[in-house]
Motif scaffolding. Structure first.
Motif, short mmCIF file in Angstrom:
data_model
loop_
_atom_site.label_atom_id
_atom_site.label_comp_id
_atom_site.label_asym_id
_atom_site.label_seq_id
_atom_site.Cartn_x
_atom_site.Cartn_y
_atom_site.Cartn_z
N ALA A 128 0.82 -1.21 0.00
CA ALA A 128 0.00 0.00 0.00
C ALA A 128 0.85 1.27 0.00
CB ALA A 128 -0.93 0.00 1.21
N ALA A 129 2.00 1.23 0.67
CA ALA A 129 2.87 2.40 0.72
C ALA A 129 3.38 2.79 -0.66
CB ALA A 129 4.05 2.12 1.65
N GLY A 130 3.49 1.81 -1.54
CA GLY A 130 3.97 2.09 -2.89
C GLY A 130 2.95 2.77 -3.78
N VAL A 131 1.67 2.70 -3.41
CA VAL A 131 0.59 3.31 -4.20
C VAL A 131 -0.28 4.11 -3.24
CG1 VAL A 131 0.50 1.79 -6.21
CG2 VAL A 131 -0.52 1.01 -4.08
N PRO A 132 0.20 5.27 -2.80
CA PRO A 132 -0.44 6.00 -1.70
C PRO A 132 -1.86 6.49 -1.98
CG PRO A 132 1.30 7.31 -2.72
CD PRO A 132 1.43 5.93 -3.27
N ASP A 133 -2.26 6.52 -3.24
CA ASP A 133 -3.62 6.99 -3.54
C ASP A 133 -4.60 5.87 -3.83
OD1 ASP A 133 -2.85 9.69 -3.32
OD2 ASP A 133 -2.07 9.68 -5.37
N ALA A 134 -4.15 4.63 -3.78
CA ALA A 134 -5.03 3.51 -4.08
C ALA A 134 -5.91 3.19 -2.88
CB ALA A 134 -4.22 2.28 -4.48
N PRO A 135 -7.17 2.85 -3.10
CA PRO A 135 -8.05 2.46 -1.99
C PRO A 135 -7.69 1.08 -1.46
CG PRO A 135 -9.20 2.19 -4.07
CD PRO A 135 -7.88 2.85 -4.39
N LEU A 136 -7.94 0.88 -0.17
CA LEU A 136 -7.62 -0.37 0.50
C LEU A 136 -8.89 -1.16 0.78
CD1 LEU A 136 -5.14 1.10 3.18
CD2 LEU A 136 -4.69 0.52 0.78
N TYR A 137 -8.79 -2.49 0.68
CA TYR A 137 -9.94 -3.36 0.92
C TYR A 137 -9.53 -4.50 1.85
CZ TYR A 137 -12.56 -1.24 -2.95
OH TYR A 137 -13.24 -0.37 -3.77
N VAL A 138 -10.41 -4.82 2.79
CA VAL A 138 -10.21 -5.98 3.65
C VAL A 138 -11.53 -6.72 3.79
CG1 VAL A 138 -10.72 -4.75 5.82
CG2 VAL A 138 -9.27 -6.81 5.87
N ALA A 139 -11.46 -8.04 3.87
CA ALA A 139 -12.65 -8.85 4.09
C ALA A 139 -12.51 -9.62 5.39
CB ALA A 139 -12.86 -9.83 2.93
N GLY A 140 -13.63 -9.85 6.03
CA GLY A 140 -13.61 -10.65 7.25
C GLY A 140 -14.94 -10.60 7.95
N PHE A 141 -15.14 -11.55 8.85
CA PHE A 141 -16.34 -11.53 9.68
C PHE A 141 -16.18 -10.50 10.79
CE2 PHE A 141 -16.96 -15.54 7.56
CZ PHE A 141 -18.35 -15.64 7.47
N HIS A 145 -9.64 -10.70 13.36
CA HIS A 145 -8.33 -10.07 13.54
C HIS A 145 -7.97 -9.18 12.34
CE1 HIS A 145 -3.94 -9.89 12.95
NE2 HIS A 145 -3.86 -9.86 14.26
N ASP A 146 -8.18 -9.66 11.14
CA ASP A 146 -7.77 -8.91 9.96
C ASP A 146 -8.53 -7.60 9.81
OD1 ASP A 146 -6.05 -10.97 9.43
OD2 ASP A 146 -6.73 -11.32 7.37
N VAL A 313 2.58 -1.42 12.83
CA VAL A 313 2.26 -2.30 11.71
C VAL A 313 3.50 -3.09 11.30
CG1 VAL A 313 1.46 -2.37 9.32
CG2 VAL A 313 0.46 -0.73 10.92
N ARG A 314 4.64 -2.44 11.30
CA ARG A 314 5.89 -3.08 10.88
C ARG A 314 6.22 -4.29 11.74
NH1 ARG A 314 11.37 -3.26 11.60
NH2 ARG A 314 11.21 -2.28 13.64
N THR A 315 5.89 -4.23 13.02
CA THR A 315 6.26 -5.29 13.96
C THR A 315 5.11 -6.22 14.32
OG1 THR A 315 5.80 -3.81 15.83
CG2 THR A 315 8.05 -3.84 14.98
N ALA A 316 3.94 -5.99 13.75
CA ALA A 316 2.76 -6.77 14.15
C ALA A 316 2.84 -8.21 13.67
CB ALA A 316 1.50 -6.11 13.60
N ASP A 317 2.31 -9.13 14.48
CA ASP A 317 2.14 -10.50 14.05
C ASP A 317 0.93 -10.60 13.12
OD1 ASP A 317 4.28 -11.51 15.48
OD2 ASP A 317 3.07 -11.83 17.29
N LYS A 318 0.97 -11.57 12.24
CA LYS A 318 -0.11 -11.73 11.27
C LYS A 318 -0.59 -13.16 11.27
CE LYS A 318 -2.61 -10.63 7.60
NZ LYS A 318 -3.31 -11.92 7.47
N LYS A 319 -1.92 -13.34 11.28
CA LYS A 319 -2.51 -14.67 11.18
C LYS A 319 -2.69 -15.04 9.71
CE LYS A 319 -5.14 -14.26 15.50
NZ LYS A 319 -4.46 -15.35 16.20
N ALA A 320 -2.68 -16.32 9.42
CA ALA A 320 -2.99 -16.79 8.07
C ALA A 320 -4.39 -16.30 7.70
CB ALA A 320 -2.92 -18.30 8.00
N VAL A 321 -4.59 -15.97 6.41
CA VAL A 321 -5.80 -15.28 5.99
C VAL A 321 -7.07 -16.05 6.34
CG1 VAL A 321 -5.72 -16.25 3.66
CG2 VAL A 321 -6.87 -14.06 4.06
N GLY A 324 -7.34 -15.35 10.15
CA GLY A 324 -7.46 -13.94 10.51
C GLY A 324 -8.77 -13.33 10.10
N THR A 325 -9.43 -13.92 9.11
CA THR A 325 -10.74 -13.42 8.65
C THR A 325 -11.91 -14.18 9.28
OG1 THR A 325 -10.66 -14.94 6.78
CG2 THR A 325 -9.81 -12.71 6.42
N TYR A 326 -11.63 -15.25 10.03
CA TYR A 326 -12.62 -16.16 10.61
C TYR A 326 -13.31 -17.03 9.56
CZ TYR A 326 -12.52 -13.77 15.19
OH TYR A 326 -12.15 -13.23 16.40
#
Length: 357
Positions: A128-141, A145-146, A313-321, A324-326
């Motif tokens: 996302a940092a490389g395209v600062p004007d692009a909209p962001l999308y996330v899916a999940g219940f 976590h995600d 964000v740089r140091t955060a742990d991440k769950k498998a998708v 993380g989305t339930y």
């Protein structure tokens, strides 16, 4: 040819160069089918008729994927490229190479018609940092976590975020579509593809034809727990961090086939900055302690993100998708409600099969 000019692929064949530059390729060249060494773009032919081929397996009677790094002719498949296994570079030099390659690749992405699949972790935040004007999308219940991580990260960076809130109806509707597109019905593949598909579907409905994703980061940079202590982890055969990382990288062709087919079926073309040849080449030269340690995974990638993404964000742990989305949890719940109890072998798989009937 999908992904690269025909002349670049001809040169790569002539030179035996597995990473000739770009983001992978597949297609027909001089009467043969070719697919790059990491299988970043899938291509298929009929099992009994190699001359009948397609990028979309649903258009074939018995689609058979061309293996990564191979050429397919009427005489069969022939390996022409093998993933390099270079000696590690010294830590600081290796880190500089990774940082330069990652930043250059992320900022080189064309923002036209682009959205970003964003989970709030370091991988998608760098994209996302490389395209600062692009909209962001996330899916999940709701409560996943995600979704929470993506909201926090978007707030910290002042970015627009669309949350695709999932429901059981979404899962029931989309499972058959994913199985039809990918040819896979096992719970792991379906659980991974579901949130990607639903993010892509929403982005496409909003007018975006391309979706930037973080695919490849975990495999190339050591995001899996099994890479940390390979000598004592039964999930890998290697006994070194670099060896275990190589094993995970070699799983990419199979994973990318699923992801690319699912995203295209949802209406978008995937863009994967971490899978550019320059990034792959730099990552393969990392020493073990720049890949993963007992205290940190994706060491070099997180270092490359310094000053580009928020520290949290740089140091955060991440769950498998799928977790993380339930999505995996809710597939299990739907299966049990439909009478497929956990005591039954492969109860979620049986439920998925029932949705296809």
């Amino acid at each position: 040819m999908d992904g690269a000019p025909a002349e670049l692929v001809r040169d790569a064949l002539a030179d035996g160069d597995p990473l000739p530059g770009g983001t992978g390729f597949a297609g027909e060249l001089d009467g043969a089918l070719v697919r790059d060494v990491l299988g970043r773009r899938p291509v298929f032919s009929e099992a009994d008729e190699p001359g009948a081929w397609s990028f979309d397996p649903t258009t074939l009677r018995a689609p058979t994927p061309v293996p990564a790094g191979h050429v397919r002719t009427e005489d069969g498949d022939r390996r022409v490229w093998t993933l390099p296994d270079p000696e590690p570079t010294a830590g600081l030099e290796a880190q500089r190479s990774v940082t330069d390659a990652v930043v250059d690749s992320a900022t080189a992405v064309d923002p036209d018609g682009l959205a970003v699949a964003f989970s709030g972790g370091v991988d998608s935040a760098l994209v996302a940092a490389g395209v600062p004007d692009a909209p962001l999308y996330v899916a999940g219940f709701e409560g996943s976590h995600d979704v929470a991580a993506a909201r926090d990260a978007a707030d910290e960076t002042g970015r627009e975020l669309t949350v695709v809130e999932l429901s059981h109806d979404d899962l029931r509707r989309v499972v058959p579509e994913i199985v039809a597109a990918t040819g896979r019905s096992n719970p792991m593949d379906v659980g991974i593809a579901l949130p990607l598909y639903l993010v892509a579907e929403r982005a496409a409905a909003d007018g975006h034809g391309r979706l930037a994703v973080g695919q490849g980061a975990d495999e190339l940079f050591g995001g899996y727990a099994k890479v940390v202590s390979p000598g004592s982890d039964h999930r890998v055969e290697a006994d070194t961090v670099r060896g275990a990382r190589r094993e995970t990288v070699l799983t990419l062709p199979d994973q990318l086939e699923r992801d690319v087919l699912a995203l295209r079926a949802a209406g978008v073309e995937p863009v994967a900055p971490f899978l550019r040849d320059s990034v792959v080449e730099a990552a393969l030269r990392l020493p073990g302690d720049r890949i993963a340690t007992g205290d940190e995974r994706k060491v070099a990638l997180r270092a490359a993100a310094t000053d580009l993404v928020p520290e949290s964000v740089r140091t955060a742990d991440k769950k498998a998708v799928q977790y993380g989305t339930y999505v995996s949890r809710e597939l299990d719940r739907l299966a049990r409600r439909a009478g497929f109890k956990r005591r039954m072998e492969n109860h979620v798989g049986r439920y998925i099969e029932s949705l296809l009937e």
